[in-house]
Design a protein around this motif. Sequence first.
Motif: not given
Length: 278
Positions: A98-110, A24-27
């Motif tokens: 180089k930058g920060e991924k948000p807490a809701f970033h889930t690599p496997l989902d990519n 939902a964080d990407y909505l």
Amino acid sequence: MTDAPLLDRAPGGPCAYVTLVTNADYLPGAVALVNSLRRTGTTADVVVLHTGGVDPAALAPLAERGARLAVCGLLPTSEEFNLAHSRRAQHTRAPFTKGEKPAFHTPLDNFAKLRLWQLPYERVVFLDADIIVLRSIDRLFDYPEFSAAPNVYESVADFRRLNSGVFAARPSGATFAAMLARLDTPGAFWKRTDQTFLEAFFPDWQGLPVYDNLLQYVWFNLPELWDWTLARVIHFQYEKPWDPANPKRGQLAPLIALWQAFHDDVALPELPEPCTSS
């Protein structure tokens, strides 16, 4: 689960823009993206792949904006693969410096974006959900598979690497099967998940103009490259414009204001010149 994504209605034509929402964080990002595509006047379908991790009611605003929803499963990868690409493991083994991924970033989902090769379209253009489209990019449907813009955000040396936030593809069950066979092999680790995998799977990838995937860090790292008359896509590749914890909110304020206008579907602000220091 290897079944093809289930569209909520039949395709409206041979071409589609596709994005992915796994939580939902990407909505908010998907809403802004769909609004921006609608403003370009495109007649192509807009498809939102989602993996069942979002309440159906929360997806309703996307359908109300004309998007077709397509439920799909995560890829049938092994436990070893899943552990290697968990957030903790991936950020430890290949940290983002180089930058920060948000807490809701889930690599496997990519990796779920590979499901687009199962969609019932002849040509697709994939767009990450942290993107806004400033003007028509329908011409990308005519680009060959596999076409992607370079991963330019720090220096011109980055032109040698692709960024998987925007790419042109041709759905094919045979291609999808070949991807699954290549993806999850013993000891496999894809440093930047789908991006690294796609670069390996399509070693002869064709480059799109950088302005078809203009990464937000160009705003302050390479201001001489920023050109509003050429920019067609802006990609918020690290920190997200809707994230209240965004540590670069001050540096990126004009771009965030533009994103917000697309999200709220209101008049766009005047476009300022890029800053010259970080």
